[in-house]
Every structure is written in structure tokens, then in C-alpha cells.
Design a protein around this motif. Structure first.
Motif, PDB file in Angstrom:
ATOM      1  N   LEU A 223       0.810  -1.224   0.000  1.00  0.00           N
ATOM      2  CA  LEU A 223       0.000   0.000   0.000  1.00  0.00           C
ATOM      3  C   LEU A 223       0.839   1.269   0.000  1.00  0.00           C
ATOM      4  O   LEU A 223       0.317   2.358   0.237  1.00  0.00           O
ATOM      5  CB  LEU A 223      -0.932  -0.020   1.227  1.00  0.00           C
ATOM      6  CG  LEU A 223      -1.935  -1.181   1.243  1.00  0.00           C
ATOM      7  CD1 LEU A 223      -2.556  -1.360   2.628  1.00  0.00           C
ATOM      8  CD2 LEU A 223      -3.024  -0.972   0.195  1.00  0.00           C
TER       9      LEU A 223
ATOM     10  N   SER B 242     -16.129   4.895   7.886  1.00  0.00           N
ATOM     11  CA  SER B 242     -15.640   3.610   7.333  1.00  0.00           C
ATOM     12  C   SER B 242     -16.824   2.722   7.007  1.00  0.00           C
ATOM     13  O   SER B 242     -16.876   2.065   5.959  1.00  0.00           O
ATOM     14  CB  SER B 242     -14.790   2.840   8.360  1.00  0.00           C
ATOM     15  OG  SER B 242     -13.753   3.600   8.861  1.00  0.00           O
TER      16      SER B 242
ATOM     17  N   ALA C  61     -10.920  -1.074   3.275  1.00  0.00           N
ATOM     18  CA  ALA C  61      -9.960  -0.510   2.317  1.00  0.00           C
ATOM     19  C   ALA C  61     -10.478  -0.627   0.883  1.00  0.00           C
ATOM     20  O   ALA C  61     -10.420   0.344   0.108  1.00  0.00           O
ATOM     21  CB  ALA C  61      -8.608  -1.196   2.450  1.00  0.00           C
TER      22      ALA C  61
ATOM     23  N   CYS D 275     -13.249   1.910   0.334  1.00  0.00           N
ATOM     24  CA  CYS D 275     -12.744   3.284   0.171  1.00  0.00           C
ATOM     25  C   CYS D 275     -12.088   3.479  -1.199  1.00  0.00           C
ATOM     26  O   CYS D 275     -12.094   4.566  -1.755  1.00  0.00           O
ATOM     27  CB  CYS D 275     -11.717   3.619   1.253  1.00  0.00           C
ATOM     28  SG  CYS D 275     -12.414   3.757   2.891  1.00  0.00           S
ATOM     29  N   ASN D 276     -11.492   2.405  -1.717  1.00  0.00           N
ATOM     30  CA  ASN D 276     -10.777   2.511  -2.992  1.00  0.00           C
ATOM     31  C   ASN D 276     -11.731   2.483  -4.189  1.00  0.00           C
ATOM     32  O   ASN D 276     -11.311   2.698  -5.314  1.00  0.00           O
ATOM     33  CB  ASN D 276      -9.779   1.347  -3.099  1.00  0.00           C
ATOM     34  CG  ASN D 276      -8.607   1.664  -4.006  1.00  0.00           C
ATOM     35  OD1 ASN D 276      -8.192   2.826  -4.110  1.00  0.00           O
ATOM     36  ND2 ASN D 276      -8.073   0.661  -4.671  1.00  0.00           N
TER      37      ASN D 276
ATOM     38  N   MET E 155      -7.795   6.388  -3.393  1.00  0.00           N
ATOM     39  CA  MET E 155      -7.683   6.857  -2.007  1.00  0.00           C
ATOM     40  C   MET E 155      -6.258   7.270  -1.675  1.00  0.00           C
ATOM     41  O   MET E 155      -5.294   6.737  -2.215  1.00  0.00           O
ATOM     42  CB  MET E 155      -8.167   5.810  -1.003  1.00  0.00           C
ATOM     43  CG  MET E 155      -7.332   4.575  -0.906  1.00  0.00           C
ATOM     44  SD  MET E 155      -7.977   3.464   0.379  1.00  0.00           S
ATOM     45  CE  MET E 155      -7.368   1.903  -0.240  1.00  0.00           C
TER      46      MET E 155
ATOM     47  N   LYS F 121      -3.785   7.199   1.502  1.00  0.00           N
ATOM     48  CA  LYS F 121      -3.811   6.239   2.596  1.00  0.00           C
ATOM     49  C   LYS F 121      -2.648   6.480   3.536  1.00  0.00           C
ATOM     50  O   LYS F 121      -1.507   6.602   3.097  1.00  0.00           O
ATOM     51  CB  LYS F 121      -3.705   4.840   1.980  1.00  0.00           C
ATOM     52  CG  LYS F 121      -4.130   3.730   2.886  1.00  0.00           C
ATOM     53  CD  LYS F 121      -4.415   2.495   2.073  1.00  0.00           C
ATOM     54  CE  LYS F 121      -5.014   1.381   2.876  1.00  0.00           C
ATOM     55  NZ  LYS F 121      -5.575   1.686   4.161  1.00  0.00           N
TER      56      LYS F 121
ATOM     57  N   ASP G 189      -0.941   5.199   7.432  1.00  0.00           N
ATOM     58  CA  ASP G 189      -0.937   4.082   8.382  1.00  0.00           C
ATOM     59  C   ASP G 189      -0.035   4.494   9.531  1.00  0.00           C
ATOM     60  O   ASP G 189       1.174   4.602   9.342  1.00  0.00           O
ATOM     61  CB  ASP G 189      -0.382   2.845   7.646  1.00  0.00           C
ATOM     62  CG  ASP G 189       0.177   1.807   8.590  1.00  0.00           C
ATOM     63  OD1 ASP G 189      -0.496   1.494   9.583  1.00  0.00           O
ATOM     64  OD2 ASP G 189       1.302   1.316   8.340  1.00  0.00           O
TER      65      ASP G 189
ATOM     66  N   HIS H  49      -5.501   3.385  10.546  1.00  0.00           N
ATOM     67  CA  HIS H  49      -5.423   3.576   9.101  1.00  0.00           C
ATOM     68  C   HIS H  49      -6.348   4.743   8.769  1.00  0.00           C
ATOM     69  O   HIS H  49      -7.514   4.746   9.170  1.00  0.00           O
ATOM     70  CB  HIS H  49      -5.890   2.338   8.344  1.00  0.00           C
ATOM     71  CG  HIS H  49      -5.055   1.129   8.638  1.00  0.00           C
ATOM     72  ND1 HIS H  49      -3.684   1.145   8.580  1.00  0.00           N
ATOM     73  CD2 HIS H  49      -5.392  -0.130   8.991  1.00  0.00           C
ATOM     74  CE1 HIS H  49      -3.218  -0.055   8.885  1.00  0.00           C
ATOM     75  NE2 HIS H  49      -4.237  -0.846   9.154  1.00  0.00           N
TER      76      HIS H  49
ATOM     77  N   ASN I 202      -7.950   6.608   5.648  1.00  0.00           N
ATOM     78  CA  ASN I 202      -8.188   6.538   4.201  1.00  0.00           C
ATOM     79  C   ASN I 202      -8.960   7.770   3.773  1.00  0.00           C
ATOM     80  O   ASN I 202     -10.030   8.041   4.319  1.00  0.00           O
ATOM     81  CB  ASN I 202      -9.048   5.314   3.841  1.00  0.00           C
ATOM     82  CG  ASN I 202      -8.310   4.004   4.027  1.00  0.00           C
ATOM     83  OD1 ASN I 202      -7.124   3.979   4.341  1.00  0.00           O
ATOM     84  ND2 ASN I 202      -9.026   2.904   3.819  1.00  0.00           N
TER      85      ASN I 202
END
Ligand code: MLT
Ligand code: ZN
Length: 485
Positions: free
Chosen positions: A92, A274, A349, A352-353, A358, A360, A362, A409, A411
Motif C-alpha cells: 500500500l 468507514s 480498504a 474506500c478505494n 484513495m 492512505k 498508516d 489507518h 483513508n
């Protein structure tokens, strides 16, 4: 400032020619080479999972043995050909794809289990074994692979070790720095360094394998892994919980550690955004709770006695509801429920993509600060008028992750990538994390994305030592160039 680093091709690296190709053809069979300008397959090796980074490599080598990896690297080192090692290419941070014309060295064809000792739980395999297959093999032998990830159907054992991936059960089984017993690694000069037969304890000097765990293929290519597998839990359960605020999430975590103690195996959280993204993405899948909440927590238990575990979990949940820590909860009744509950967490994830792309991040932070970075970023994007319904470019900015590990995370699900968004995000996010003494990479690594940003989390002397190590192992700099080091 540019958000992402601009780099130029290093002219010290040779451009691949027909003599090089001839050499590779002389040591590899046809199914160990992919080279063509147009093939779709070539594109899939050049592009990352998020479709954010794209290299221009025309050659993929997929050797079937460590010896062949050694010959390839020796030749590349002697001829100054740059190489990107690649596992399942699910990373990622743009670590596993080339930036220019680097040769892609895929471990995909090294996919055999090498051995398993059911007494000690030691599992040995080639680097290219897909994590799902390692899980299956071990399950058939009453054990489990000590790491699980949403990308388990594609990621490879060598790749997760190279990137020191953390995953969903880190809280229970700990880091790969502890679970990996030994590695077989090919150095850029072709030398093979192996302690794959290492036993559980070995205190004879420097633990060299640790350097390759999380190095992202910058100092050697991992070809074999030996790892401690845990005994398969006979009872698994999960609950999905709605909570009003992040303070309560922390209180519930303390309570879970105290009351579920030895059977607690995951404590994950997701914020409202989320789940909103995921509800839209998983159209039709019934949501486990009746109401929407600001936060959701997924608690998993793994133990050896279903009745005992369920009793513990039930009494934990009812006392959490009585003491108003939990607004609403749903406990899995069977394996199908358990899988459904996890689907809500594992799909964030991908959800969101799915709106365009996105950004991102972390990060590690102290638990009390964990969610604050998400609030700060959302506020910043909102104040700039960038979040909302179309035509605004940002769909949502969401936070979720591993409470048990202090890992969030973030996003930013976008309809399109724009310089304006990038410039609002970076260096703001990194400066925020540095001000709280957090880490700009908790588990995803550094790759190309965070190139030039190590100083937000590492001191000058640490960075100098890292560069010394890189130079020592890879004096020509052929391995995974243009990335963080
Ligand atoms: C996860 O925790 O789901 C993985 O680290 C991937 C992600 O960031 O979503
Ligand atoms: Zn994660």
C-alpha cells in the motif's frame, strides 16, 4: 511543496539489452520469463493494488529456485541492472512496483511448502507461498499461520515478512520480528545467506535476519521463511459493537483485556465513515446492528473451549451494556455470522478505494491520540470545502484499524486525485504525527510513498545507520531503488 517525491532515473543503471535477455533465457525456462511491451500481464506487475503507482518494466523474471534467484542477482549486480523484488503486489506504499524500467523479480513460482514440525510448530516454506495456502496447509495440520490480513488470498509469505506486515491478530500473536525463526535470503551479489534451520532460541551474536524483516527488499531478496505456527484455536467467536465515542472505545479495550484476557485475539475499530463507505460498497449485505454509531468495535476471541469462551464473552458483553460502554452489540451465533462480522472490517480498504481512489496513511500513536489525527485531517479537508457530495473531490475521510496495537489507518476516499488534496494532506499528516511522537508507518512500510519522510519518525543517526546498512549489503544500489532508502 510536492506531496510525492519527484525522482529521475539513475543513469548509473544499465538499460536492459538483448545480451541481458539472452543470459536470462540461458538460465531460465520459458515459464520463468515474461517480456513483451503489450501484455496485460506485464501491466499487472507494473501497477500497485491501489492503481496509484505505475512502473515501466518490460521484463519480469519468475525463477523457480533459490539458485536461479542467486544467478539473476549476481548478473544484475555485475551489470548494474536495477531490480524490484515482488511478492503478491498487494502493498500500500508503492514498494513492490518499479518506478522506471527496473527488472521485476517475482517470487510467484517459488511456492512450495518446505516442511512442518507438528511438535514445535515450525513451518518452512518458499517465499512465494500465498498466505491463504499457508493458512490452509497449517489448518490441515491443526495449526494456524501467526498472521492474517485482508489481502490473504494474494499476498505471499516472503512479501509479508519483507514488509513486516502486522495484520488483524497482532495483539495476540505478536510481530514477525518475534515469530520468524529463520530466513533464506539472496544478497545482491548472489550470495545466499540462510539460517532457515534455526531453532526457537539462538543467542549467538547479531540476529542478522531481523534486518531483512521490514527492509522491503532493499538489501536482499527473501527466498525462504521459517516461522512459528500457533496451535489452531478450537473455538472462535466475534462480536460487533456500536459505541458513542473514542474514549469509550479505549475503556472497552481495557475491560476486554481484563475480562477476556487469554482468549482475546483481535480488538479492531472502525469509525462511522468507514462503515458508511462499506455499507454502500457491500450493497445488500445485512448490517449486523440496527442503528448507526460513531464508532464500531470488532472483538474476536480464540480459545480451546467453546462453552467457556462464549460464557466469558457473553458476560463481558452484558456487563459492558449495563455499564453503558456499549450502545448496541451483536454476537456471532455460528461460523457464517463470524465471517460476516469480519467482512465489515476486512472490506473497508476496498470500499474506500472503489469511489475513484484513495490517499492512505498508516500510523502509530498513543491510544489517547489515536483517533485525533483523523479528526484533524477531516476538519482540514472540510474547511477547504473539499469533502461532500459531487462535484467535491473527496467522498469521505475515514479512520479504522488496530486498537490493540495503537495503529490507525486513515483513508481519504476520493473521486479523483488532485494536487490540492495532496498539498493539504502532506506534510500536514506527517507533521501532526511527529508532534505526537508517533510513527508515520505502523505496519505498511515506507516504499515510494514515504520516501524522504523517514525523518518524521527516525533520528538523523538512525537514518545514517540505515544508509550504512544499505550501502554495506547493496553497494551498487540495485535492489528496489528510488524507494525510501
Ligand atoms: C488492514 O488493517 O485492513 C490492512 O492494514 C489494510 C488497510 O490498511 O486497510
Ligand atoms: Zn492494518
Amino acid at each position: 511543496a510536492e506531496a510525492y517525491p519527484k525522482v529521475k532515473r539513475n543513469s548509473n543503471f544499465k538499460v536492459l539489452d538483448s545480451a541481458d535477455l539472452k543470459y536470462f533465457q540461458s538460465i531460465l525456462s520459458e515459464d520463468e520469463i515474461i517480456e513483451s511491451q503489450s501484455s496485460e500481464e506485464l501491466a499487472s506487475f507494473n501497477q500497485d493494488w491501489m492503481k496509484k503507482y505505475r512502473g515501466q518494466s518490460n521484463l519480469i523474471l519468475l525463477p523457480k529456485s533459490t539458485d536461479k534467484v542467486s544467478k539473476i542477482l549476481k548478473y544484475c549486480n555485475d551489470n548494474k541492472l536495477a531490480v524490484v523484488p515482488q511478492g503478491g503486489n498487494t502493498d500500500l506504499v508503492g514498494a513492490s512496483v518499479p518506478v522506471f524500467d527496473e527488472i521485476i523479480l517475482s517470487l510467484r513460482n517459488m511456492n512450495k511448502v518446505r516442511g512442518f514440525d507438528p511438535v514445535s510448530g515450525t513451518f518452512k516454506c518458499d517465499a512465494g507461498v500465498i498466505m491463504r495456502d499457508a493458512h490452509q496447509f497449517l489448518r490441515d495440520n491443526d495449526h494456524i499461520f501467526p498472521l492474517d490480513l485482508p489481502s490473504r488470498n494474494n499476498c505471499q509469505v516472503g512479501g509479508v515478512v519483507s514488509t513486516n506486515a502486522g495484520g488483524l491478530n497482532f495483539l495476540r500473536y505478536g510481530s514477525l520480528h518475534g515469530n520468524v525463526l529463520g530466513l533464506e535470503v539472496v544478497l545482491p551479489n548472489g550470495e545466499i545467506i540462510s539460517n532457515i534451520d534455526a531453532l526457537r532460541k539462538d543467542n549467538t551474536g547479531y540476529d542478522l535476519k531481523q534486518l531483512f524483516i521490514g527492509a522491503e527488499g532493499t538489501i536482499g531478496v527473501i527466498t525462504g521463511v521459517s516461522i512459528v505456527a500457533a496451535a489452531k484455536p478450537k473455538a472462535l467467536n466475534a462480536v460487533f459493537i456500536g459505541i458513542n465515542n473514542f474514549d469509550t472505545v479505549q475503556k472497552l479495550f481495557v475491560k476486554a483485556k481484563g475480562e477476556l484476557s487469554e482468549i482475546l485475539s483481535a480488538f479492531e475499530f472502525m469509525d462511522r465513515g468507514s462503515i458508511e463507505c462499506t455499507i454502500e460498497y457491500l450493497k445488500g449485505l445485512p448490517f449486523p446492528l440496527k442503528n448507526q454509531h460513531d464508532f464500531y468495535v470488532l472483538i474476536e476471541t480464540s480459545g480451546s473451549n467453546k462453552k467457556h469462551d462464549d460464557e466469558k464473552l457473553n458476560s463481558f458483553l452484558s456487563s459492558a451494556i449495563d455499564s453503558k460502554l456499549v450502545s448496541e452489540g451483536m454476537m456471532a451465533k455460528d461460523k457464517a455470522d463470524y465471517d460476516r462480522i469480519w467482512t465489515w472490517r476486512k472490506s473497508v480498504a476496498t470500499a474506500c478505494n472503489s469511489y475513484g481512489g484513495m490517499y492512505k496513511y498508516d500510523m502509530s500513536l498513543q491510544l489517547k491520540d489515536l483517533y485525533s489525527v483523523c479528526d484533524a485531517v477531516t476538519k482540514r479537508l472540510d474547511e477547504a470545502g473539499l469533502i461532500g457530495d459531487e462535484p467535491k473531490p473527496v467522498f469521505k475521510s475515514v479512520g479504522y484499524g488496530h486498537v490493540g496495537d495503537g495503529n490507525i489507518h486513515l483513508n481519504i476516499a476520493v473521486r479523483e486525485f488532485t494536487k490540492q488534496i495532496e498539498n493539504l494532506l502532506e506534510p500536514f499528516v506527517y507533521e501532526y504525527i511527529a508532534s505526537k511522537k508517533g510513527s508515520i508507518s505502523a505496519e505498511h512500510g515506507v516504499g515510494f510513498h514515504k520516501k524522504g519522510h523517514l525523518h518524521y519518525s527516525r533520528s538523523d543517526i538512525e537514518i545514517r545507520f540505515m544508509k550504512d546498512i544499505k550501502h554495506h549489503y547493496d553497494p551498487n544500489g540495485i535492489l528496489n531503488p528510488y524507494k525510501y532508502i
